[in-house]
Design an enzyme around this catalytic site. Structure first.
Site, short mmCIF file in Angstrom:
data_model
loop_
_atom_site.label_atom_id
_atom_site.label_comp_id
_atom_site.label_asym_id
_atom_site.label_seq_id
_atom_site.Cartn_x
_atom_site.Cartn_y
_atom_site.Cartn_z
N ASP A 39 4.17 -10.87 -1.53
CA ASP A 39 4.15 -9.46 -1.93
C ASP A 39 3.89 -8.56 -0.74
O ASP A 39 2.79 -8.57 -0.16
CB ASP A 39 3.06 -9.28 -2.99
CG ASP A 39 3.02 -7.86 -3.53
OD1 ASP A 39 3.98 -7.11 -3.30
OD2 ASP A 39 2.03 -7.51 -4.19
N ASP B 123 9.76 -2.51 -0.66
CA ASP B 123 8.85 -3.36 -1.42
C ASP B 123 9.55 -4.64 -1.85
O ASP B 123 10.67 -4.60 -2.36
CB ASP B 123 8.38 -2.57 -2.66
CG ASP B 123 7.43 -3.36 -3.52
OD1 ASP B 123 6.70 -4.20 -2.98
OD2 ASP B 123 7.42 -3.14 -4.74
#
Lengths: 31, 411
Positions: B124, B320
């Protein structure tokens, strides 16, 4: 803000060059 | 399956190749001899996580993606003030409120401890602290592998409360034996609590980071599936990217595979392929974990679409790994949708799929020809997306433009 999601990043080598404060996109980084 | 039949401005694609294989393809070979981890989709046939039977539908993935986007917006606008009712464990002051996890996450396998044991963790770029579930555990969800047992690792140590890492994380205080407690509350109320710890992180057979700081979770709940934990690649000092910088250089790279049956990579260090186009990487003090870029334009079939510069001239764009679908300012999305639909008139329209409102039915076609979409960044870098970055396929009869609006861009 916009968000660049992972679908659009697929198959690119996405390079986070934090030292030089730049991000790169290399086409055909993986299949 | 993807030909350049229409020139660089078009994708010509065999319809039979559009859906991912039920079997895992061959893994990508390492492009370097340093830290190189295989990346696979959490719910695909290459995933080491066994819960494929309970994989979410495409509509569920996209619905949950909106939760991640909301949490990014909340953090960006600084409005994520603590609501005691939100703290699922009854803690009134969550130390750190992170992103929703979503379900479009990718998985890497890392080794932890000495001797190293393998764990499959979500990766992440939108959060910082890495963690795994540890023994003894008060409240752990069911995961793929046995819990990490600190007692079985000769290199494990707890981070004491006075350590710099403990202070920087703004943790949940000290345990009676001077162990630094941490807590991460994600935007979807998933949560991990535990002791901050150090141990050796093994990235490849001969590549290890000694003294890697991570969370040893003993009270974890939420939407982690069967993942053994998470590796955070955000900008903060505690992230894997930052901790590895001294050894591999300040940066990292990854490649996300085109389908859930293929394999990509994550590599520490900022080595770039020769064909990479660069744009400035930006930071904001109020959201220090995020990586920002400036998107300034969009091309469809090689032509720049008309979008007033003021539309993009807002707060920038977060890049992201955990958000599935790119979100655009509303006027930019409307212009993209209009231009794209203008080239797709020969195809029958299909119903919307969750947040995706421009969908087509390719039933009966052997090949389809769709316009390319390129993103133009500050400085001129023009990134023509892979076919899989233009259309999101739930099935052949429902192939959707893989972008969505952020909502009202005037607010």
């Amino acid at each position: 803000i916009g968000i660049l999601g992972n679908t659009q990043q697929k198959t690119f080598a996405v390079v986070y060059d934090v030292g030089n404060q730049k991000v790169g996109f290399g086409a055909k980084g993986c299949s | 399956a993807v030909e350049n039949g229409g020139g660089a401005n078009w994708h010509v694609v065999s319809v039979s190749s559009l859906l991912p294989s039920a079997a895992c393809g061959t893994a990508e070979k390492a492009a370097s001899n340093s830290s190189f981890l295989s990346v696979v989709h959490r719910h695909g046939p290459c995933s080491p996580l066994l819960s494929r039977g309970s994989a979410p539908t495409h509509a569920e993935i996209l619905d949950r993606d909106q939760e991640r986007v909301k949490s990014i917006h909340r953090k960006h606008h600084g409005s994520s003030k603590t609501n005691p009712a939100d703290a699922s464990k009854g803690v009134s002051l969550p130390a750190y409120r992170g992103l929703s996890l979503g379900t479009g996450n990718y998985i890497v396998s890392v080794g932890l401890g000495t001797p190293a044991r393998s764990f499959s963790v979500v990766f992440d770029t939108g959060s910082d602290l890495s963690w795994v579930q540890c023994k003894p555990c008060n409240n752990c969800y069911e995961q793929q592998d046995p819990l990490f047992d600190p007692a079985q690792s000769s290199t494990y140590s707890a981070v004491p409360c006075g350590a710099r890492e403990c202070q920087e994380l703004g943790t949940q205080g000290c345990s009676e034996d001077n162990k630094c407690r941490y807590e991460v509350v994600y935007g979807d109320q998933s949560q991990t609590d535990g002791n901050l710890a150090r141990d050796t992180l093994t990235l490849a057979p001969s590549e290890a980071l000694t003294g890697f700081v991570f969370g040893c979770g003993d009270d974890d709940s939420g939407l982690f599936g069967k993942a053994d934990g998470l590796v955070g690649l955000g900008r903060a000092k505690v992230s894997l990217a930052s901790q590895a910088a001294a050894k591999y250089g300040a940066g990292f790279s990854y490649c996300l595979p085109s389908s859930s049956s293929a394999t990509g990579y994550l590599s520490l260090g900022a080595a770039a392929p020769a064909n990479a186009q660069f744009t400035s990487l930006l930071a904001r003090r109020d959201t220090p974990s995020f990586y920002y870029v400036n998107l300034v334009g969009i091309k469809v079939a090689g032509r720049a679409i008309k979008i007033p510069s003021t539309v993009f001239n807002t707060a920038g764009t977060v890049i992201d790994s955990g958000t599935v679908i790119t979100r655009l300012p509303d006027r930019a999305y409307a212009a993209l949708r209009s231009a794209f639909a203008g080239y797709m008139g020969k195809y029958k329209k299909a119903p919307a799929l969750s947040i995706l409102d421009t969908c087509y039915d390719f039933t009966g076609y052997k090949t389809v020809q769709i316009p390319s979409v390129a993103l133009v960044f500050q400085g001129g870098a023009t990134v023509s997306l892979d076919f899989g970055g233009v259309l999101y396929l739930s099935r052949v009869s429902q192939a959707c433009l893989a972008f969505a609006s952020n909502g009202d861009d005037t607010s």
